[in-house]
Design a protein around this motif. Structure first.
Motif, PDB file in Angstrom:
ATOM      1  N   LEU A 113      61.762  46.875 -20.830  1.00 49.45           N
ATOM      2  CA  LEU A 113      60.089  46.825 -20.314  1.00 49.45           C
ATOM      3  C   LEU A 113      59.589  45.909 -19.786  1.00 49.45           C
ATOM      4  CD1 LEU A 113      57.875  49.887 -22.530  1.00 49.45           C
ATOM      5  CD2 LEU A 113      58.554  50.110 -20.269  1.00 49.45           C
ATOM      6  N   HIS A 114      60.569  44.685 -20.658  1.00 50.58           N
ATOM      7  CA  HIS A 114      59.482  43.112 -20.386  1.00 50.58           C
ATOM      8  C   HIS A 114      61.068  43.250 -18.929  1.00 50.58           C
ATOM      9  CE1 HIS A 114      56.802  41.741 -23.496  1.00 50.58           C
ATOM     10  NE2 HIS A 114      57.094  42.662 -24.213  1.00 50.58           N
ATOM     11  N   GLU A 115      61.362  43.616 -18.380  1.00 50.40           N
ATOM     12  CA  GLU A 115      62.842  43.272 -17.418  1.00 50.40           C
ATOM     13  C   GLU A 115      61.998  44.265 -16.403  1.00 50.40           C
ATOM     14  OE1 GLU A 115      66.724  44.260 -17.785  1.00 50.40           O
ATOM     15  OE2 GLU A 115      66.900  43.624 -19.716  1.00 50.40           O
ATOM     16  N   LEU A 116      60.784  44.950 -16.127  1.00 45.73           N
ATOM     17  CA  LEU A 116      60.408  45.858 -15.358  1.00 45.73           C
ATOM     18  C   LEU A 116      59.275  44.901 -14.666  1.00 45.73           C
ATOM     19  CD1 LEU A 116      59.214  49.595 -16.852  1.00 45.73           C
ATOM     20  CD2 LEU A 116      61.576  48.863 -15.656  1.00 45.73           C
ATOM     21  N   ASN A 117      59.144  45.090 -13.005  1.00 49.28           N
ATOM     22  CA  ASN A 117      57.123  44.177 -12.933  1.00 49.28           C
ATOM     23  C   ASN A 117      56.102  44.928 -13.800  1.00 49.28           C
ATOM     24  OD1 ASN A 117      55.960  46.532 -11.359  1.00 49.28           O
ATOM     25  ND2 ASN A 117      57.839  45.827  -9.985  1.00 49.28           N
ATOM     26  N   ASP A 118      55.686  43.868 -13.058  1.00 52.21           N
ATOM     27  CA  ASP A 118      53.817  43.859 -13.737  1.00 52.21           C
ATOM     28  C   ASP A 118      53.622  45.497 -13.403  1.00 52.21           C
ATOM     29  OD1 ASP A 118      53.436  43.421 -11.424  1.00 52.21           O
ATOM     30  OD2 ASP A 118      52.591  41.895 -12.120  1.00 52.21           O
ATOM     31  N   ILE A 119      53.353  45.783 -12.058  1.00 51.40           N
ATOM     32  CA  ILE A 119      53.615  46.999 -11.920  1.00 51.40           C
ATOM     33  C   ILE A 119      54.307  48.410 -12.679  1.00 51.40           C
ATOM     34  CG2 ILE A 119      52.235  48.571  -9.951  1.00 51.40           C
ATOM     35  CD1 ILE A 119      50.471  46.499 -10.139  1.00 51.40           C
ATOM     36  N   ASP A 120      55.198  48.541 -12.633  1.00 50.43           N
ATOM     37  CA  ASP A 120      55.903  49.117 -13.141  1.00 50.43           C
ATOM     38  C   ASP A 120      55.749  49.124 -14.308  1.00 50.43           C
ATOM     39  OD1 ASP A 120      57.223  49.640 -10.448  1.00 50.43           O
ATOM     40  OD2 ASP A 120      59.183  49.405 -11.251  1.00 50.43           O
ATOM     41  N   LYS A 121      55.475  48.141 -15.595  1.00 49.43           N
ATOM     42  CA  LYS A 121      54.800  48.201 -16.605  1.00 49.43           C
ATOM     43  C   LYS A 121      53.866  49.048 -16.981  1.00 49.43           C
ATOM     44  CE  LYS A 121      57.297  43.734 -17.940  1.00 49.43           C
ATOM     45  NZ  LYS A 121      56.331  42.536 -19.074  1.00 49.43           N
ATOM     46  N   ALA A 122      52.823  49.151 -16.064  1.00 46.49           N
ATOM     47  CA  ALA A 122      51.570  49.489 -16.431  1.00 46.49           C
ATOM     48  C   ALA A 122      51.524  50.829 -15.775  1.00 46.49           C
ATOM     49  CB  ALA A 122      50.351  48.687 -15.195  1.00 46.49           C
TER      50      ALA A 122
END
Length: 164
Positions: A113-122
């Motif tokens: 999950l830390h590899e995703l961008n911030d919006i994708d994490k949300a």
């Protein structure tokens, strides 16, 4: 602000604080950063609370404020120098010493999950919280169709990260 307003805010925050803790876990790597982000989100919620009109559920509004705060701070932190977190080194050593499968699986999941961008994490966070696409789109301010398309792309990306 009135005492009643303060009392209502504290009561709602205590009731829904797990939302904030989960977001903190998603956007931080250690307990100090988690605590700092929790405090910052709480401050932003408190500042915004008098403007909360009750047009949506408190938890939906809380998600939006908390995610926006976390994303803003996450973006600012990406501009700083990267360092190795001492707690994560200890955590990895501990994980190898103990055969704790659940802990390892969570660690792998959070690393992906830390590899995703911030919006994708949300988006993933809200999806894992069993929010429907309508609630996700309301919280993130995107269309329901966009939320579905993004989620399908994220699932593919996570599969490629987890199964290289």
């Amino acid at each position: 602000m009135t005492k009643e307003l303060e009392h209502n805010f504290v009561e709602l925050l205590e009731k829904h604080q797990n939302i904030v803790h989960k977001i903190c876990r998603l956007y931080t790597n250690n307990q100090d950063a988690h605590n700092d982000l929790f405090q910052e989100i709480t401050i932003q919620l408190w500042k915004a609370y008098p403007k909360f009109r009750g047009e949506s559920k408190f938890s939906t509004w809380m998600y939006r404020v908390a995610l926006n705060t976390a994303i803003t701070l996450y973006r600012k932190s990406k501009r700083s120098i990267k360092t190795q977190d001492f707690d994560s080194v200890l955590f990895r050593i501990k994980a190898e010493e103990y055969d704790d499968t659940t802990e390892k699986q969570l660690s792998v999941m959070y690393a992906a999950l830390h590899e995703l961008n911030d919006i994708d994490k949300a988006l993933v966070f809200l999806y894992l919280e069993d929010k429907n696409y309508n609630e996700i789109s309301d919280t993130l301010g995107i269309s329901e169709v966009n939320a579905r398309v993004k989620m399908n792309r994220i699932k593919k990306k996570l599969r490629s990260i987890l199964n290289p």
